[in-house]
Design a protein around this motif. Sequence first.
Motif, PDB file in Angstrom:
ATOM      1  N   ILE A   6      35.386  44.747  39.336  1.00  0.00           N
ATOM      2  CA  ILE A   6      36.084  44.830  37.399  1.00  0.00           C
ATOM      3  C   ILE A   6      37.465  43.848  37.700  1.00  0.00           C
ATOM      4  CG2 ILE A   6      38.291  46.834  37.082  1.00  0.00           C
ATOM      5  CD1 ILE A   6      37.593  48.763  38.986  1.00  0.00           C
ATOM      6  N   ILE A   7      37.733  42.881  38.138  1.00  0.00           N
ATOM      7  CA  ILE A   7      38.546  41.914  38.700  1.00  0.00           C
ATOM      8  C   ILE A   7      37.452  40.740  37.558  1.00  0.00           C
ATOM      9  CG2 ILE A   7      39.971  40.018  39.003  1.00  0.00           C
ATOM     10  CD1 ILE A   7      40.527  41.938  41.427  1.00  0.00           C
ATOM     11  N   TYR A   9      35.155  41.768  35.944  1.00  0.00           N
ATOM     12  CA  TYR A   9      34.368  42.449  34.408  1.00  0.00           C
ATOM     13  C   TYR A   9      35.610  41.770  33.061  1.00  0.00           C
ATOM     14  CZ  TYR A   9      32.882  45.542  31.205  1.00  0.00           C
ATOM     15  OH  TYR A   9      32.171  46.384  30.223  1.00  0.00           O
ATOM     16  N   CYS A  10      36.414  41.917  33.759  1.00  0.00           N
ATOM     17  CA  CYS A  10      37.593  42.109  32.522  1.00  0.00           C
ATOM     18  C   CYS A  10      38.540  40.850  32.329  1.00  0.00           C
ATOM     19  CB  CYS A  10      39.047  42.512  32.985  1.00  0.00           C
ATOM     20  SG  CYS A  10      39.285  44.536  33.717  1.00  0.00           S
ATOM     21  N   GLY A  11      37.896  39.990  33.333  1.00  0.00           N
ATOM     22  CA  GLY A  11      37.998  37.940  33.070  1.00  0.00           C
ATOM     23  C   GLY A  11      37.284  37.853  32.064  1.00  0.00           C
ATOM     24  N   ILE A  13      35.649  39.915  29.754  1.00  0.00           N
ATOM     25  CA  ILE A  13      35.811  40.162  27.975  1.00  0.00           C
ATOM     26  C   ILE A  13      36.347  39.346  27.465  1.00  0.00           C
ATOM     27  CG2 ILE A  13      36.361  42.481  27.793  1.00  0.00           C
ATOM     28  CD1 ILE A  13      34.824  43.226  29.714  1.00  0.00           C
ATOM     29  N   THR A  14      37.873  39.399  28.633  1.00  0.00           N
ATOM     30  CA  THR A  14      39.419  38.437  27.916  1.00  0.00           C
ATOM     31  C   THR A  14      38.730  36.863  27.827  1.00  0.00           C
ATOM     32  OG1 THR A  14      40.734  39.838  28.905  1.00  0.00           O
ATOM     33  CG2 THR A  14      41.577  37.453  28.568  1.00  0.00           C
TER      34      THR A  14
END
Length: 104
Positions: A6-7, A9-11, A13-14
């Motif tokens: 999740i970390i 993936y979010c990184g 995307i950002t």
Amino acid sequence: MSDWAIIIYCGLITYFTRFSMIALLKKEMFNDKAREILSYVPSAIFPAIIFPAIFLDDFGVFQFEDNPKILAAAIAMIIGILSKNIIATIFTGLASYWFLIFVV
């Protein structure tokens, strides 16, 4: 899904949402007036990031008394104005903050 996935993936995307604005937009697309207005964005955003870190405690309460961050920020600001050197400003701010919390 694991925490690390999740970390990451979010990184990603950002990163890609911010990178796409840099990669896809060309400087020629903006006229001089738009460039001038956008040049004020960093100086408008920076205080919004710094103010809570200096003046608010962990619970979001305004802390003015016995707050070494305020004096360290003032010292760093003076050094920044006088030296116009970001590295000197950062190191002076950190050193003065550490001095105030560990020595004084």
